[in-house]
Design an enzyme around this catalytic site. Structure first.
Site, PDB file in Angstrom:
ATOM      1  N   ASN A 153      42.155  20.622  16.428  1.00 41.41           N
ATOM      2  CA  ASN A 153      42.486  19.408  15.685  1.00 41.41           C
ATOM      3  C   ASN A 153      42.379  19.543  14.175  1.00 41.41           C
ATOM      4  O   ASN A 153      42.770  18.650  13.441  1.00 41.41           O
ATOM      5  CB  ASN A 153      41.573  18.265  16.137  1.00 41.41           C
ATOM      6  CG  ASN A 153      40.093  18.614  16.006  1.00 41.41           C
ATOM      7  OD1 ASN A 153      39.721  19.775  16.025  1.00 41.41           O
ATOM      8  ND2 ASN A 153      39.250  17.595  15.891  1.00 41.41           N
ATOM      9  N   TYR A 184      36.734  21.651  24.664  1.00 42.11           N
ATOM     10  CA  TYR A 184      36.536  20.795  23.494  1.00 42.11           C
ATOM     11  C   TYR A 184      37.735  19.859  23.368  1.00 42.11           C
ATOM     12  O   TYR A 184      38.879  20.326  23.247  1.00 42.11           O
ATOM     13  CB  TYR A 184      36.382  21.606  22.212  1.00 42.11           C
ATOM     14  CG  TYR A 184      36.411  20.722  20.977  1.00 42.11           C
ATOM     15  CD1 TYR A 184      35.353  19.863  20.699  1.00 42.11           C
ATOM     16  CD2 TYR A 184      37.505  20.728  20.122  1.00 42.11           C
ATOM     17  CE1 TYR A 184      35.376  19.033  19.588  1.00 42.11           C
ATOM     18  CE2 TYR A 184      37.542  19.909  19.004  1.00 42.11           C
ATOM     19  CZ  TYR A 184      36.473  19.051  18.741  1.00 42.11           C
ATOM     20  OH  TYR A 184      36.507  18.227  17.656  1.00 42.11           O
ATOM     21  N   ARG A 244      -2.811   8.628   3.445  1.00 38.55           N
ATOM     22  CA  ARG A 244      -3.172   9.466   4.590  1.00 38.55           C
ATOM     23  C   ARG A 244      -1.979   9.794   5.491  1.00 38.55           C
ATOM     24  O   ARG A 244      -2.081  10.681   6.344  1.00 38.55           O
ATOM     25  CB  ARG A 244      -4.284   8.792   5.400  1.00 38.55           C
ATOM     26  CG  ARG A 244      -5.663   8.953   4.781  1.00 38.55           C
ATOM     27  CD  ARG A 244      -6.715   8.292   5.626  1.00 38.55           C
ATOM     28  NE  ARG A 244      -6.767   6.855   5.404  1.00 38.55           N
ATOM     29  CZ  ARG A 244      -7.487   6.011   6.141  1.00 38.55           C
ATOM     30  NH1 ARG A 244      -8.193   6.468   7.166  1.00 38.55           N
ATOM     31  NH2 ARG A 244      -7.487   4.722   5.875  1.00 38.55           N
ATOM     32  N   GLY A 275       0.791  -1.227   0.000  1.00 41.55           N
ATOM     33  CA  GLY A 275       0.000   0.000   0.000  1.00 41.55           C
ATOM     34  C   GLY A 275       0.823   1.277   0.000  1.00 41.55           C
ATOM     35  O   GLY A 275       1.972   1.302   0.434  1.00 41.55           O
ATOM     36  N   ALA A 322      39.626  24.664  32.598  1.00 39.94           N
ATOM     37  CA  ALA A 322      38.456  25.280  31.966  1.00 39.94           C
ATOM     38  C   ALA A 322      38.847  25.992  30.672  1.00 39.94           C
ATOM     39  O   ALA A 322      39.835  26.726  30.626  1.00 39.94           O
ATOM     40  CB  ALA A 322      37.816  26.266  32.928  1.00 39.94           C
ATOM     41  N   ASN A 373     -13.293  -8.666  12.856  1.00 44.44           N
ATOM     42  CA  ASN A 373     -12.225  -9.335  12.118  1.00 44.44           C
ATOM     43  C   ASN A 373     -10.988  -8.439  12.125  1.00 44.44           C
ATOM     44  O   ASN A 373     -11.027  -7.294  11.681  1.00 44.44           O
ATOM     45  CB  ASN A 373     -12.691  -9.601  10.686  1.00 44.44           C
ATOM     46  CG  ASN A 373     -11.604 -10.207   9.819  1.00 44.44           C
ATOM     47  OD1 ASN A 373     -10.661 -10.803  10.330  1.00 44.44           O
ATOM     48  ND2 ASN A 373     -11.750 -10.068   8.515  1.00 44.44           N
ATOM     49  N   LYS A 432       4.397   3.676   3.683  1.00 46.58           N
ATOM     50  CA  LYS A 432       3.821   3.539   5.020  1.00 46.58           C
ATOM     51  C   LYS A 432       4.537   2.483   5.848  1.00 46.58           C
ATOM     52  O   LYS A 432       4.818   2.693   7.040  1.00 46.58           O
ATOM     53  CB  LYS A 432       2.334   3.201   4.924  1.00 46.58           C
ATOM     54  CG  LYS A 432       1.668   3.048   6.284  1.00 46.58           C
ATOM     55  CD  LYS A 432       0.163   3.021   6.198  1.00 46.58           C
ATOM     56  CE  LYS A 432      -0.356   1.805   5.484  1.00 46.58           C
ATOM     57  NZ  LYS A 432      -1.823   1.672   5.616  1.00 46.58           N
ATOM     58  N   GLY A 444     -15.797  -5.269  10.039  1.00 50.73           N
ATOM     59  CA  GLY A 444     -16.616  -6.440   9.751  1.00 50.73           C
ATOM     60  C   GLY A 444     -16.862  -7.232  11.018  1.00 50.73           C
ATOM     61  O   GLY A 444     -15.950  -7.433  11.823  1.00 50.73           O
ATOM     62  N   ASN A 490      -2.847   4.068   9.657  1.00 48.83           N
ATOM     63  CA  ASN A 490      -3.186   4.701   8.383  1.00 48.83           C
ATOM     64  C   ASN A 490      -2.799   6.173   8.330  1.00 48.83           C
ATOM     65  O   ASN A 490      -2.753   6.750   7.249  1.00 48.83           O
ATOM     66  CB  ASN A 490      -4.690   4.555   8.105  1.00 48.83           C
ATOM     67  CG  ASN A 490      -5.082   3.115   7.863  1.00 48.83           C
ATOM     68  OD1 ASN A 490      -4.580   2.464   6.955  1.00 48.83           O
ATOM     69  ND2 ASN A 490      -5.969   2.596   8.699  1.00 48.83           N
TER      70      ASN A 490
END
Length: 449
Positions: free
Chosen positions: A382, A362, A14, A10, A376, A170, A21, A140, A224
């Protein structure tokens, strides 16, 4: 013998997405990956994915799935038409066919195993999964006796008012005797509102037909649209959190935290609010994570504390403390007892036992010996504009505040770097290194007007 067919053709209009999907992500895995994983324990002899929309993309995303076969449904003309595409690939197959939907990702493995067991023990031609819903509108209705033998499936639009009071629906998950199904598949008709071939119609053609009612209706939730995707995400996150809490993990505010399938915790871990775990995030025993932390595809040792920090593709040994507001980037490797403090970034670097990088620094492409103390504002420069270079700092060395180490450079053991220094040359063990410009002071100086 068992064959598994997953309907994944599918488009998912939507969803309003360029992504098929079945490839939408759910807690770190795609929908279809979750469906395939749910039946892995059954060890099927054949595993087939019926593809259609963006078939090549779906196949490429699942190239790592060993033994998975792909069958193209083109055009997509209903679930019955999809399963008709198996008539040739399974022409010599003798056994049962389990039909799953690629957009129903919450089915538990034990539920599927129970469905297969019910099917085989009853000798049914078809066994379908059912559920009871508080509001079955649109589904159903399944009508069955006390022995779970199905007499009819009536679509919602065709139900009488009395039939609509039946809330057994179902779920669209089936187990068939393949040879019997193959005989009736060619008889399917498009004589319906949608002009499609429905697999549901085969149930009336097969006898006996049985059903298995799932205890947790959430398992059959299909997706969906984005709302349903978020609802399924909530369900699976709740399942995972409950699992780990049962294994000895404390979540201070469970609903604010998210996990992935690859998340693993040791005992006595405390997870503070707003923490998120992605990929293969492995957390050792006695850790305290958060608040406000992200652990992505990383391995964390025992008794580690991580506060308001991000750890990606990194390794942190036991008894370390990270944060607040630190970032460990890919390749960061911390040995036992390290301390990484506020506004520190570490990338592709190894820190030996007991290193401290506490503030505003860093450290990139570097190797720090045991007991190094980084002052600090220290950075390893680098990058020269073309290439990255390494910095090596020997055990027991310490840098003063606002030091710059211009790589490639190596400092021996026990080196002291004076505050504010910029170093471009190697420093031998035990030395004091200073690299400051001469300070000038002009008294009584006035700015030009």
């Amino acid at each position: 013998m068992l064959a598994v067919a997953v309907l994944a053709a599918g488009k998912g209009t939507r969803m309003k997405s360029d992504l098929p999907k079945v490839l939408q992500p759910l807690a770190g895995a795609t929908l279809v990956e979750r469906v395939l994983a749910s039946c892995k324990g059954l060890a099927p002899q054949r595993q087939i994915l019926i593809v259609g929309h963006q078939a090549d993309r779906v196949e490429q995303s699942l190239a790592h799935q060993h033994g998975l076969e792909f069958v193209l449904q083109q055009p997509q003309n209903g679930t019955g038409h999809a399963v008709q595409q198996l008539l040739e690939p399974l022409s010599d197959f003798q056994g049962d066919l389990l039909v799953l939907n690629g957009d129903v990702p919450l089915l538990r493995a034990e539920t599927i195993a129970n469905l297969l067991e019910r099917h085989r023990s009853s000798g049914a031609a078809v066994t379908l999964l059912t559920a009871r819903l508080a509001d079955p509108t649109g589904y159903g209705r399944v009508f069955a006796d006390d022995a779970a033998q199905v007499s009819a499936i009536v679509e919602h639009r065709d139900c009488s008012e009395a039939q609509r009071c039946n809330n057994l629906i179902n779920a669209g998950i089936y187990c068939f005797n393949w040879r019997k199904l193959a005989e009736v598949l060619p008889q399917l008709s498009t004589n319906n509102d949608q002009g499609e071939l429905y697999l549901t119609d085969t149930v009336a053609m097969l006898s006996p037909a049985m059903h298995l009612e799932v205890a947790d209706a959430d398992e059959i939730n299909g997706i969906n649209d984005r709302l349903q995707l978020s609802q399924c995400e909530a369900v699976i996150q709740e399942r995972m959190r409950r699992h780990w809490m049962a294994e000895g993990v404390s979540f201070v505010d469970p609903a604010s935290c998210t996990l992935s399938d690859g998340t693993r915790f040791g005992r006595d871990v405390v997870v503070e609010p707003q923490c998120h775990f992605r990929g293969d995030a492995v957390i050792g025993e006695g850790c305290r994570i958060g608040p406000g932390s992200l652990i992505d595809n990383s391995r964390i040792g025992d008794r580690v504390e991580i506060v308001y920090s991000v750890v990606r593709d990194a390794a942190v040994a036991s008894d370390c403390a990270i944060g607040p507001f630190a970032q460990l980037r890919p390749g960061a490797d911390l040995a036992e007892g390290c301390r990484v403090g506020n506004f520190v970034e570490i990338k592709k670097s190894s820190l030996a036992e007991g290193c401290k990088v506490n503030h505003l620094s860093y450290i990139g492409d570097a190797e720090l010996g045991s007991g190094v103390n980084v002052g600090a504002g220290t950075i390893t420069a680098n990058y020269d504009g073309v290439n990255k270079h390494r910095t090596v700092i020997g055990a027991g060395s310490k840098t003063g505040a606002n030091s710059v180490l211009v790589a490639p450079i190596e400092l021996g053991e026990g080196v002291t770097v004076g505050a504010g220094s910029t170093l471009t040359k190697n420093v031998p063990a035990g030395a004091l290194a200073l690299g400051r410009a001469k300070q000038l002071v002009k008294e009584n100086w006035q700015a030009p007007s």
